[in-house]
Design a protein around this motif. Structure first.
Motif, PDB file in Angstrom:
ATOM      1  N   GLU C 277       0.830  -1.205   0.000  1.00  0.00           N
ATOM      2  CA  GLU C 277       0.000   0.000   0.000  1.00  0.00           C
ATOM      3  C   GLU C 277       0.866   1.257   0.000  1.00  0.00           C
ATOM      4  O   GLU C 277       0.666   2.168  -0.828  1.00  0.00           O
ATOM      5  CB  GLU C 277      -0.906  -0.001   1.240  1.00  0.00           C
ATOM      6  CG  GLU C 277      -1.745   1.251   1.405  1.00  0.00           C
ATOM      7  CD  GLU C 277      -2.305   1.408   2.826  1.00  0.00           C
ATOM      8  OE1 GLU C 277      -3.512   1.631   2.956  1.00  0.00           O
ATOM      9  OE2 GLU C 277      -1.511   1.318   3.807  1.00  0.00           O
ATOM     10  N   LEU C 278       1.819   1.320   0.925  1.00  0.00           N
ATOM     11  CA  LEU C 278       2.636   2.521   1.055  1.00  0.00           C
ATOM     12  C   LEU C 278       3.504   2.726  -0.183  1.00  0.00           C
ATOM     13  O   LEU C 278       3.676   3.860  -0.649  1.00  0.00           O
ATOM     14  CB  LEU C 278       3.495   2.438   2.329  1.00  0.00           C
ATOM     15  CG  LEU C 278       2.697   2.608   3.635  1.00  0.00           C
ATOM     16  CD1 LEU C 278       3.483   2.107   4.839  1.00  0.00           C
ATOM     17  CD2 LEU C 278       2.308   4.089   3.843  1.00  0.00           C
ATOM     18  N   GLY C 279       4.027   1.623  -0.729  1.00  0.00           N
ATOM     19  CA  GLY C 279       4.845   1.724  -1.933  1.00  0.00           C
ATOM     20  C   GLY C 279       4.038   2.237  -3.120  1.00  0.00           C
ATOM     21  O   GLY C 279       4.470   3.132  -3.859  1.00  0.00           O
ATOM     22  N   ARG C 280       2.859   1.679  -3.299  1.00  0.00           N
ATOM     23  CA  ARG C 280       2.019   2.104  -4.432  1.00  0.00           C
ATOM     24  C   ARG C 280       1.575   3.555  -4.261  1.00  0.00           C
ATOM     25  O   ARG C 280       1.509   4.320  -5.209  1.00  0.00           O
ATOM     26  CB  ARG C 280       0.778   1.207  -4.530  1.00  0.00           C
ATOM     27  CG  ARG C 280       1.082  -0.231  -4.848  1.00  0.00           C
ATOM     28  CD  ARG C 280       1.181  -0.478  -6.339  1.00  0.00           C
ATOM     29  NE  ARG C 280       1.503  -1.880  -6.567  1.00  0.00           N
ATOM     30  CZ  ARG C 280       0.599  -2.853  -6.570  1.00  0.00           C
ATOM     31  NH1 ARG C 280      -0.686  -2.573  -6.400  1.00  0.00           N
ATOM     32  NH2 ARG C 280       0.975  -4.099  -6.760  1.00  0.00           N
ATOM     33  N   TRP C 281       1.241   3.894  -3.028  1.00  0.00           N
ATOM     34  CA  TRP C 281       0.785   5.265  -2.788  1.00  0.00           C
ATOM     35  C   TRP C 281       1.902   6.270  -3.092  1.00  0.00           C
ATOM     36  O   TRP C 281       1.681   7.262  -3.804  1.00  0.00           O
ATOM     37  CB  TRP C 281       0.307   5.424  -1.338  1.00  0.00           C
ATOM     38  CG  TRP C 281      -0.001   6.842  -0.971  1.00  0.00           C
ATOM     39  CD1 TRP C 281      -1.005   7.626  -1.485  1.00  0.00           C
ATOM     40  CD2 TRP C 281       0.725   7.671  -0.057  1.00  0.00           C
ATOM     41  NE1 TRP C 281      -0.959   8.884  -0.932  1.00  0.00           N
ATOM     42  CE2 TRP C 281       0.090   8.939  -0.048  1.00  0.00           C
ATOM     43  CE3 TRP C 281       1.833   7.457   0.763  1.00  0.00           C
ATOM     44  CZ2 TRP C 281       0.538   9.985   0.757  1.00  0.00           C
ATOM     45  CZ3 TRP C 281       2.272   8.493   1.568  1.00  0.00           C
ATOM     46  CH2 TRP C 281       1.632   9.749   1.555  1.00  0.00           C
ATOM     47  N   ALA C 282       3.122   5.970  -2.588  1.00  0.00           N
ATOM     48  CA  ALA C 282       4.245   6.871  -2.859  1.00  0.00           C
ATOM     49  C   ALA C 282       4.464   7.005  -4.361  1.00  0.00           C
ATOM     50  O   ALA C 282       4.653   8.116  -4.890  1.00  0.00           O
ATOM     51  CB  ALA C 282       5.511   6.350  -2.169  1.00  0.00           C
ATOM     52  N   GLY C 283       4.399   5.886  -5.062  1.00  0.00           N
ATOM     53  CA  GLY C 283       4.558   5.920  -6.519  1.00  0.00           C
ATOM     54  C   GLY C 283       3.485   6.767  -7.184  1.00  0.00           C
ATOM     55  O   GLY C 283       3.763   7.553  -8.102  1.00  0.00           O
ATOM     56  N   SER C 284       2.263   6.637  -6.727  1.00  0.00           N
ATOM     57  CA  SER C 284       1.179   7.382  -7.372  1.00  0.00           C
ATOM     58  C   SER C 284       1.293   8.878  -7.072  1.00  0.00           C
ATOM     59  O   SER C 284       0.985   9.718  -7.918  1.00  0.00           O
ATOM     60  CB  SER C 284      -0.182   6.834  -6.933  1.00  0.00           C
ATOM     61  OG  SER C 284      -0.494   7.236  -5.616  1.00  0.00           O
ATOM     62  N   VAL C 285       1.752   9.236  -5.881  1.00  0.00           N
ATOM     63  CA  VAL C 285       1.931  10.656  -5.557  1.00  0.00           C
ATOM     64  C   VAL C 285       3.037  11.255  -6.421  1.00  0.00           C
ATOM     65  O   VAL C 285       2.897  12.359  -6.983  1.00  0.00           O
ATOM     66  CB  VAL C 285       2.251  10.840  -4.058  1.00  0.00           C
ATOM     67  CG1 VAL C 285       2.667  12.286  -3.784  1.00  0.00           C
ATOM     68  CG2 VAL C 285       1.055  10.458  -3.204  1.00  0.00           C
ATOM     69  N   LEU C 286       4.132  10.504  -6.552  1.00  0.00           N
ATOM     70  CA  LEU C 286       5.238  10.990  -7.388  1.00  0.00           C
ATOM     71  C   LEU C 286       4.784  11.173  -8.830  1.00  0.00           C
ATOM     72  O   LEU C 286       5.260  12.056  -9.545  1.00  0.00           O
ATOM     73  CB  LEU C 286       6.422  10.016  -7.316  1.00  0.00           C
ATOM     74  CG  LEU C 286       7.194  10.029  -5.988  1.00  0.00           C
ATOM     75  CD1 LEU C 286       8.177   8.869  -5.924  1.00  0.00           C
ATOM     76  CD2 LEU C 286       7.936  11.356  -5.814  1.00  0.00           C
ATOM     77  N   ALA C 287       3.828  10.333  -9.261  1.00  0.00           N
ATOM     78  CA  ALA C 287       3.286  10.450 -10.615  1.00  0.00           C
ATOM     79  C   ALA C 287       2.122  11.441 -10.654  1.00  0.00           C
ATOM     80  O   ALA C 287       1.453  11.561 -11.676  1.00  0.00           O
ATOM     81  CB  ALA C 287       2.839   9.074 -11.110  1.00  0.00           C
ATOM     82  N   THR C 288       1.899  12.141  -9.539  1.00  0.00           N
ATOM     83  CA  THR C 288       0.767  13.080  -9.391  1.00  0.00           C
ATOM     84  C   THR C 288      -0.518  12.482  -9.935  1.00  0.00           C
ATOM     85  O   THR C 288      -1.214  13.077 -10.743  1.00  0.00           O
ATOM     86  CB  THR C 288       1.055  14.442 -10.084  1.00  0.00           C
ATOM     87  OG1 THR C 288       1.235  14.202 -11.482  1.00  0.00           O
ATOM     88  CG2 THR C 288       2.281  15.103  -9.490  1.00  0.00           C
ATOM     89  N   ASP C 289      -0.823  11.278  -9.463  1.00  0.00           N
ATOM     90  CA  ASP C 289      -1.967  10.542  -9.987  1.00  0.00           C
ATOM     91  C   ASP C 289      -2.486   9.603  -8.893  1.00  0.00           C
ATOM     92  O   ASP C 289      -2.302   8.394  -8.964  1.00  0.00           O
ATOM     93  CB  ASP C 289      -1.499   9.748 -11.215  1.00  0.00           C
ATOM     94  CG  ASP C 289      -2.658   9.054 -11.902  1.00  0.00           C
ATOM     95  OD1 ASP C 289      -3.799   9.528 -11.782  1.00  0.00           O
ATOM     96  OD2 ASP C 289      -2.400   8.023 -12.558  1.00  0.00           O
ATOM     97  N   VAL C 290      -3.117  10.165  -7.872  1.00  0.00           N
ATOM     98  CA  VAL C 290      -3.585   9.365  -6.737  1.00  0.00           C
ATOM     99  C   VAL C 290      -4.763   8.493  -7.172  1.00  0.00           C
ATOM    100  O   VAL C 290      -5.768   9.001  -7.661  1.00  0.00           O
ATOM    101  CB  VAL C 290      -4.004  10.270  -5.564  1.00  0.00           C
ATOM    102  CG1 VAL C 290      -4.653   9.446  -4.454  1.00  0.00           C
ATOM    103  CG2 VAL C 290      -2.790  11.020  -5.029  1.00  0.00           C
ATOM    104  N   THR C 291      -4.622   7.168  -7.042  1.00  0.00           N
ATOM    105  CA  THR C 291      -5.632   6.273  -7.606  1.00  0.00           C
ATOM    106  C   THR C 291      -6.155   5.238  -6.623  1.00  0.00           C
ATOM    107  O   THR C 291      -7.037   4.465  -6.960  1.00  0.00           O
ATOM    108  CB  THR C 291      -5.040   5.492  -8.804  1.00  0.00           C
ATOM    109  OG1 THR C 291      -3.887   4.803  -8.338  1.00  0.00           O
ATOM    110  CG2 THR C 291      -4.677   6.416  -9.936  1.00  0.00           C
TER     111      THR C 291
END
Lengths: 345, 345, 345, 345
Positions: C277-291
């Motif tokens: 969860e935390l890994g995916r969330w960090a990745g999505s924030v860096l991609a400015t695309d919270v999903t």
């Protein structure tokens, strides 16, 4: 703290997987360099993680942007690259096997002895697998009493790697040759490898191992087991037994069968072990304190594997005689001479 | 049809269990006679089922109220009693082992050859166990391809019967020595028995078996396994594997453990196998067509067990050479000479 | 790419665990700030990872060294802190529940609607658990046909958190209220919560759920189950069923029991889910695309939980009526209005 | 002692199976008479066991060669035949359901009350299944503390018998309606039956049961479950849980799946339960002491089933009110009035 900058040598299946695991799951490290003799393959692994693709392994090892090296190239190149890393003072995680001969593996040990410190960890990732860790803890806690027997099974769906049957010992069984002493806390003293298949490619193989503390182990290696990738292990003690359990997260009931999926390959099966291994290794390098499976462990496994191959040819029990453990490598599993820190995760 | 009138020789744990099983679960038979050298023990088994307690085994065998005999007395008496039954023309179910030496077992075979017909079945009850029957069916159906390996485990909580370690082979492992050829459809050709315990009472034992059709088997016998009675078996083929599953009917989740009970003894574990064995045997006797495990099977298992004991002493692989199967006993598992009806349940 | 700099609000058990997981297992992020009203506790979490301990949550949210925020403070503070993050334009992962009332949860949705973009993910970590992911994939693939029933179980050894029995719905069952619609691809339409315990602290609770696509679900929540932490789920379809399997990596046979350890708490049980969860969330924030699970998902689960509490009091079936899904949140599980990207991991 | 001479009424699948089980597995009984309206079918069941085929059920019941009767004819005939047996003083084992209406079932109770003694046992064979017996023992021993919940599942691959969905309650769920009170030691007080399928043939059904001692139970009945026949049950207590375990004797690993066979029908699944039921019943009749599930138990289950059907139609919770237990039937599970011997196996 700055993350460890890692150069990966070899961009095949194993090397690429390591690049992805380090990038996605190991905060303490990042991949800055990749070498592969095939420049296209090197680029495919390096580009997505913004690493530099090198055209020469030696250049990668010596480059100032590389703090530590992962060797995931063909087996025959391991020992030479490992010695080059040690010569350059680079901490290195070398995929198993450490070398393709025991004498070549010993040359890596000698390189470390000359360097006067441990720089190398061998990629025996099973020591980090939660199942094996739990197995070992149960044994060590004394909950099953004194171990008398170990039964291990190691199966692949189809033979992907071994071109001759000696490779089942040196490439596959070498995991058990490292792991069983680690599980029961004592070195191998002898090995016998047999097969129901008497001629040609002798697969499966059934090995018997003896350790210094009186344990016997049966080890099946079967690289054409058909149904999938499977690793099992049971330790049998005087009070009880403990065994790896089936790992599939779900079970289904469809068409008259209650079933669980069997994984198809070792990368999927040991994904968590690889992740933990790489994370711990990066942490230990940053702490300048390499403590995982050592060059000595890699050498000893190779000695056992060579004895195993000899036994497969001779039909006899062959002694496993690695010689005296140098003090650099601390206590062995039996707590022999050469005191120091234990080389165990 | 009148039920078969059975005389039971031996009123210890096994004999008493047979009296109860026949009485409660086998409509085709009833117990009319019981012999035990201890008259009180004979009475305790005989009285509740209104059978007559005999003071002499020979008298029981020859009595007109006895149609067939079950031998459940001490091992050393088996062969002599079996020969007496055959001499008297009485169908007989003899508990394993058929005899305590191979030559004594062969004397029973010779008695049958003289009689010119099969009268004896050996109590290898596992051939009737639903799990082993299912295992064999899966193998025979070809669903796992060609069998290459068998892994068998046979454990008791504590050693109840064997006074010296040869008894682990002749008393316990003898089940596997009969069963594995039956499972894989081929006779044993060689055996090796080793132990991690080098001196004194050598328990556990780890045996390696070879069959005529190229299967290797590993067999663990451990009579002081501590945790309970346990029997496991896995057949490994070129397409897959099949194994006995855990048998407990319920599982509980209490105090941090998801657990299933392990049975404490073989009588409970194989209760259904004994019931089916006795029922089938009674039916076959009534049909004057004894077809279960034969005196030859009992003799061959004894030959293998003696080779196993020799191997335990010598450390070498010992050949299992029972000689030619007489035509009376039909096809062997390999379909060799001496045609006739297969001796399999 | 620079790692995401995270400020963690709340340094209790959950917040401290998140600090450790981000530090050890999420390469894409690092913890730079920690707030807790107890300065000592803030320091204990912040110091080992060289993060700064803040004395004020608002200061942390607005600080230039904080790229994104994790809210792991007491439930009652969630909605206010979430709104503050959104107002500051900070991406935020808010532990469940999003709020302690549905209207408060809706205020967070409104804040995002005002902001015109998604900034918030709710901490429904089970959507990242490999077992639940596998369960959902099996359902979605159609392998069990059309789902008709779901059976879910959610047990704790002892009640650690809920002071009144409504908390079993809002604090524990809320996971199933989010998860079951996600598994079967349809929103909840009604809920009923009952208990065999009629008075006082009503534990266990047995809920019945209805979804828009005609699935019924039974959900047991039991926070004093005694034996350990346990989560189970079975989906029953017209062709078969699929269920979470037991997760322990080893099984032992000791003292008459074949057993597997049951985990004692949800942090251990869902360790891998939190990591992913935390890994995916960090990745999505860096991609400015919270999903990941959205504020809307958090609000809907809260609406369902309130209906559940109402049902526990009324004894009746209560409708779950969250109102129309705003377009910002894309398709719902039923694919209703408000198109856009699905809010699913 | 002479074996009990049994007349079997009905030579369909169930009746024929009973003829075979009595003949092969119940020493205390033999089948001497068979009735079926189809003379050919009667003969097919009777001839192999040398029983006489009757052309009239009443004649069979009254015949001097018949000591006791088994009723396995269509459900609608059960109550009338049961009353005829009681009127004739014949002990009778009547397949479930005892009758197709509660009032008809009560007429059987009244017949026994007039006779002044128990002559009838209802065929709730699950009370003899080793798994359910073990489940009940674990509950009764207090090992899981006080039971709070029961979760039961009852699935058929395809609907073989029910022509309308009320039949799922009266024909299938009736087993759970008898069994759950027996497991937890208390009578049902209320029932609710719902289905995710709102119209037409409402399958699966999800029932909620309440007992007098404060247990709630969820019961799934699904007669078109597709994959096979399956019965599961978990009792959840304040100290732990206990559940039926998977019953297949072997597991295989083939083509990427570790699988166990699921049985296809209830006759195979409960073969051992039927065998034990018939053996115990024959023994109790010979001892003139019928003690198994009583006419009262059959009547109470029917009352509960009718309440269940009413609930399926009304959507409401329906009370289960069988009235006062007559003293002839001893203690109820709650130990209420009408003392005497407990009616439990």
């Amino acid at each position: 703290m700055q993350p460890l900058r890692i150069g990966v040598i070899g961009a095949g299946a194993m090397g690429s997987a390591h690049v992805r695991t380090i990038t996605n799951d190991v905060p303490a490290a990042r991949v800055t360099a990749v070498f592969d003799p095939d420049p296209e393959r090197a680029g495919r692994a390096a580009d997505p993680v913004r690493a530099r693709a090198f055209a020469d392994a030696g250049e990668l090892i010596g480059h100032p942007d590389v703090d530590a090296v992962v060797i995931a190239s063909p087996d025959v190149t391991h020992a030479g690259l490992a010695r080059a890393c040690i010569a350059a003072g680079r901490p290195v995680l070398c995929e198993k096997p450490l070398a393709v001969t025991a004498s070549d593996a010993y040359s890596v040990v000698e390189a470390e002895l000359s360097a006067g410190k441990r720089l190398l960890q061998v990629g025996f990732m099973r020591r980090y697998d939660p199942g094996f860790v739990d197995l070992r803890r149960t044994v060590t806690d004394g909950r099953i009493g004194d171990v008398r027997l170990v039964h291990a099974v190691h199966r692949n769906a189809t033979n992907a790697t071994s071109t001759d049957d000696a490779g089942l010992v040196t490439g596959s069984m070498v995991h058990e040759l490292d792991l069983i002493p680690w599980l029961v806390g004592s070195q191998l003293t002898a090995i016998r490898v047999e097969s129901p298949v008497r001629e040609g490619f002798r697969d499966p193989q059934l090995a018997t191992l003896w350790t210094g503390n009186g344990v016997m182990a049966s080890v099946e290696v079967f690289v054409n087991a058909g149904y999938g990738y499977d690793v099992r292990c049971e330790c049998v003690g005087t009070l009880g037994t403990v065994a790896l359990a089936t790992a599939s997260p779900v079970s289904s009931r469809i068409a008259g069968v209650e079933g669980r999926a069997v994984r198809s390959d070792f990368v999927a099966h040991f994904a968590e072990a690889y992740r933990i291994e790489l994370g711990r290794w990066a942490g230990s390098v940053l702490a300048t304190d390499v403590t995982g499976p050592s060059a000595w462990d890699g050498y000893v496994a190779q000695v056992a594997a060579e004895a195993g191959v000899a036994s497969l040819r001779s039909g006899a029990i062959e002694a496993v005689e690695p010689g005296l453990r140098p003090p650099l490598y601390g206590h062995g599993p039996d707590g022999g001479p050469g005191h120091g820190r234990s080389s165990t995760a």
